[in-house]
Design a protein around this motif. Structure first.
Motif, PDB file in Angstrom:
ATOM      1  N   THR A   1      53.017  67.106 -67.041  1.00 29.96           N
ATOM      2  CA  THR A   1      52.879  68.558 -67.099  1.00 29.96           C
ATOM      3  C   THR A   1      51.429  68.929 -67.323  1.00 29.96           C
ATOM      4  O   THR A   1      50.700  68.280 -68.090  1.00 29.96           O
ATOM      5  CB  THR A   1      53.731  69.122 -68.234  1.00 29.96           C
ATOM      6  OG1 THR A   1      53.330  68.520 -69.465  1.00 29.96           O
ATOM      7  CG2 THR A   1      55.205  68.859 -68.000  1.00 29.96           C
ATOM      8  N   THR A   2      51.009  69.985 -66.636  1.00 27.68           N
ATOM      9  CA  THR A   2      49.652  70.476 -66.806  1.00 27.68           C
ATOM     10  C   THR A   2      49.601  71.462 -67.955  1.00 27.68           C
ATOM     11  O   THR A   2      50.608  71.769 -68.596  1.00 27.68           O
ATOM     12  CB  THR A   2      49.177  71.143 -65.507  1.00 27.68           C
ATOM     13  OG1 THR A   2      50.012  72.280 -65.245  1.00 27.68           O
ATOM     14  CG2 THR A   2      49.254  70.167 -64.329  1.00 27.68           C
ATOM     15  N   VAL A   3      48.396  71.983 -68.220  1.00 22.80           N
ATOM     16  CA  VAL A   3      48.226  72.951 -69.305  1.00 22.80           C
ATOM     17  C   VAL A   3      49.017  74.220 -69.021  1.00 22.80           C
ATOM     18  O   VAL A   3      49.572  74.862 -69.935  1.00 22.80           O
ATOM     19  CB  VAL A   3      46.731  73.268 -69.490  1.00 22.80           C
ATOM     20  CG1 VAL A   3      46.521  74.316 -70.582  1.00 22.80           C
ATOM     21  CG2 VAL A   3      45.962  71.999 -69.827  1.00 22.80           C
ATOM     22  N   SER A   4      49.122  74.580 -67.723  1.00 23.08           N
ATOM     23  CA  SER A   4      49.859  75.803 -67.364  1.00 23.08           C
ATOM     24  C   SER A   4      51.370  75.601 -67.356  1.00 23.08           C
ATOM     25  O   SER A   4      52.117  76.554 -67.152  1.00 23.08           O
ATOM     26  CB  SER A   4      49.393  76.276 -65.985  1.00 23.08           C
ATOM     27  OG  SER A   4      49.653  75.279 -65.010  1.00 23.08           O
ATOM     28  N   GLY A   5      51.864  74.357 -67.545  1.00 28.16           N
ATOM     29  CA  GLY A   5      53.302  74.094 -67.571  1.00 28.16           C
ATOM     30  C   GLY A   5      53.863  73.572 -66.277  1.00 28.16           C
ATOM     31  O   GLY A   5      55.054  73.245 -66.196  1.00 28.16           O
ATOM     32  N   ASP A   6      53.039  73.470 -65.224  1.00 23.92           N
ATOM     33  CA  ASP A   6      53.511  72.934 -63.953  1.00 23.92           C
ATOM     34  C   ASP A   6      53.599  71.413 -64.038  1.00 23.92           C
ATOM     35  O   ASP A   6      52.962  70.781 -64.871  1.00 23.92           O
ATOM     36  CB  ASP A   6      52.563  73.326 -62.816  1.00 23.92           C
ATOM     37  CG  ASP A   6      52.493  74.845 -62.651  1.00 23.92           C
ATOM     38  OD1 ASP A   6      53.502  75.499 -62.948  1.00 23.92           O
ATOM     39  OD2 ASP A   6      51.410  75.345 -62.253  1.00 23.92           O
TER      40      ASP A   6
ATOM     41  N   PRO B   1      52.563  70.308 -73.631  1.00 28.75           N
ATOM     42  CA  PRO B   1      51.797  70.219 -72.382  1.00 28.75           C
ATOM     43  C   PRO B   1      51.068  68.874 -72.309  1.00 28.75           C
ATOM     44  O   PRO B   1      50.591  68.350 -73.319  1.00 28.75           O
ATOM     45  CB  PRO B   1      50.818  71.388 -72.459  1.00 28.75           C
ATOM     46  CG  PRO B   1      51.452  72.342 -73.422  1.00 28.75           C
ATOM     47  CD  PRO B   1      52.188  71.509 -74.417  1.00 28.75           C
TER      48      PRO B   1
END
Length: 492
Positions: free
Chosen positions: A111-116, A94
């Motif tokens: 990529t963000t922490v949430s995977g987006d 991430p």
């Protein structure tokens, strides 16, 4: 005009303060140096680890791009490498950032922490575009919510430039956390060391403080007069020659020994002089009385004597009277120097001053004398005859050394537990160069030996000696147009 007040000189720092601040300052300098070096080493180590991760991410990115190229090998015109291919690749952590430039277009994102996958701003793309030359890993600040990144650019076999980055937030956070820990621990250590240093320095300087106290006690002794015994010495424990303070204490003791010997020699010499003056004065009283008696008897026999003989007998008689007064004054001073006790009894200063002023008025009827007394009598304990002599001497001094039109004022007041008598005149004043030696014996207003005033130069010396024997003070304040003698005595 500059109205600013002059700045007071800054008080010098004590040795204790300098030592404590030196220890604390050195400790602070060492702590800061250790902290900076520790944070720098930790950050370098973390960056090495991050660079290894970044190199692995770059290898994976190359493999992803080349894998997609092989899949679309049958239709090369349709293959468009994008940043999403890298970000969606396997094992990308991430926060991974990617930017791909295929020669015509740029695609980017992270990529963000949430995977987006989030897009980068135009400004951030421009910053990254300036780093598109293949090189080693570098750190860059993208600002905003993206923050600091460690990036590396490379090119695949098809000539596609791509850039991969990993966030520096964890590295910066760890380094900042270590810096805070080192700072807190160092601050606590400095406080503890400051307290310990203050205690240790205070303990180490106690011998020097004892040496200083000994010197201060000796400095307060009246070494200029009387019999003084220097019994104060620096303790033996503070005279060890192997220490700096010990050498100071030993030197001070040796100096006090020399001063003590010098004082004993001076005191012995003064005792001999006082004894001589007392013996000589006592022995001179009888022949002077005989000279005066025979001259007076010869003058009163009624025989016809030549005028010059009568004048000579008169001069012999007057000089014998003056010499008798001088001898009596010297004998009184010798007794006071020996510390002989005066008569002690209640003395009414109010009535005593009335008598003194009356006697002075009889001695100089043309003089203007004033007397200011309180409503209630003022009493002291002392020798009435000697106190009478003190104030008579002060008024005689004003009568002899001021013009006839001078006004003399005698005032009595009570200030606290002291009776204060002032004798003030509006005469020409006492020369400034004479005021320093005014109360010394045989002090005169000029260097001549003229005796026309009848002064022996002992009146004020006797006055101060008598007042001092009564535990009082005699001072003078004089300038042209005003001279004030002030006698302060403890109340009875």
């Amino acid at each position: 005009m500059n109205s600013r007040r002059p700045r007071r000189p800054r008080a010098p720092w004590t040795l204790r303060r300098r030592l404590v601040l030196a220890v604390v300052g050195l400790l602070a300098l060492v702590s800061v140096s250790i902290g900076l070096v520790s944070v720098a080493i930790l950050r370098a180590s973390l960056l090495d680890g991050l660079d290894q991760q970044l190199s692995a991410a770059a290898d994976r990115s190359r493999a992803v791009l080349e894998g997609h190229r092989d899949l679309d090998d049958g239709a090369p015109a349709l293959f468009l490498p994008t940043a999403e291919m890298i970000l969606n690749g396997p094992a990308q952590p991430p926060g991974t950032l990617a930017l791909v430039f295929d020669g015509t277009s740029i695609s980017s994102g992270y990529t963000t922490v949430s995977g987006d996958i989030a897009a980068l701003s135009t400004h951030q793309k421009e910053i990254l575009a300036r780093q598109m030359q293949p090189s080693r890993a570098v750190s860059i600040d993208l600002g905003g919510t993206v923050g600091d990144y460690r990036i590396m650019a490379d090119v695949n076999r098809d000539g596609v430039l791509y850039l991969v980055g990993l966030p520096l937030a964890e590295v910066n956070g760890t380094a900042a956390q270590l810096a805070i820990i080192v700072g807190v621990v160092s601050l606590a250590g400095i406080v503890v060391v400051a307290v310990l240093a203050l205690w240790i320095v205070r303990l180490a300087l106690r011998p020097l403080q004892r040496v200083t106290e000994t010197a201060a006690r000796v400095a307060e002794l009246p070494l200029d007069r009387g019999e003084v015994s220097l019994i104060d010495r620096v303790p033996a424990a503070d005279t060890d020659q192997r220490t700096e303070v010990g050498r100071v204490g030993s030197a001070l003791n040796r100096m006090l020994d020399h001063v003590d010997v010098a004082l004993e020699t001076r005191q012995a010499s003064e005792r001999k002089v006082r004894q001589f003056v007392a013996d000589a004065s006592h022995e001179l009283r009888t022949p002077l009385a005989s000279i005066r008696g025979y001259s007076e008897l010869t003058r009163r026999t009624g025989q016809d004597l030549p005028p010059d003989t009568l004048h000579s007998l008169g001069r012999i008689e007057s000089e014998s009277i003056r010499m008798t007064g001088l001898v009596e004054d010297l004998l009184l001073l010798a007794r006071l120097d020996e510390g002989r006790d005066l008569e002690r009894g209640p003395v009414d200063l109010t009535s005593l001053l009335v008598d003194v002023v009356s006697d002075a008025h009889a001695a100089g009827p043309e003089r203007v004398l004033g007397l200011d007394l309180p409503d209630e009598p003022v009493h002291v304990v002392g020798d009435a005859a000697r106190l009478h002599q003190v104030f008579a001497n002060l008024l005689a001094n004003a009568r002899i050394h001021t013009p006839p039109e001078t006004t003399t004022e005698v005032a009595l007041s009570v200030l606290g537990d002291r009776a204060v008598v002032t004798v003030t005149d509006d005469g020409p004043g006492i020369p400034e160069n004479l005021q320093a030696t005014l109360f010394e014996r045989f002090a005169r207003g000029d260097s001549s030996r003229f005796r026309g005033t009848g002064s022996t130069g002992l009146g004020l010396a006797i006055a101060r000696a008598v007042v001092t024997a009564h535990h009082g003070d005699l001072t003078v304040d004089s300038h042209p147009g005003r001279t004030c003698f002030r006698v302060s005595l403890p109340l009875g």
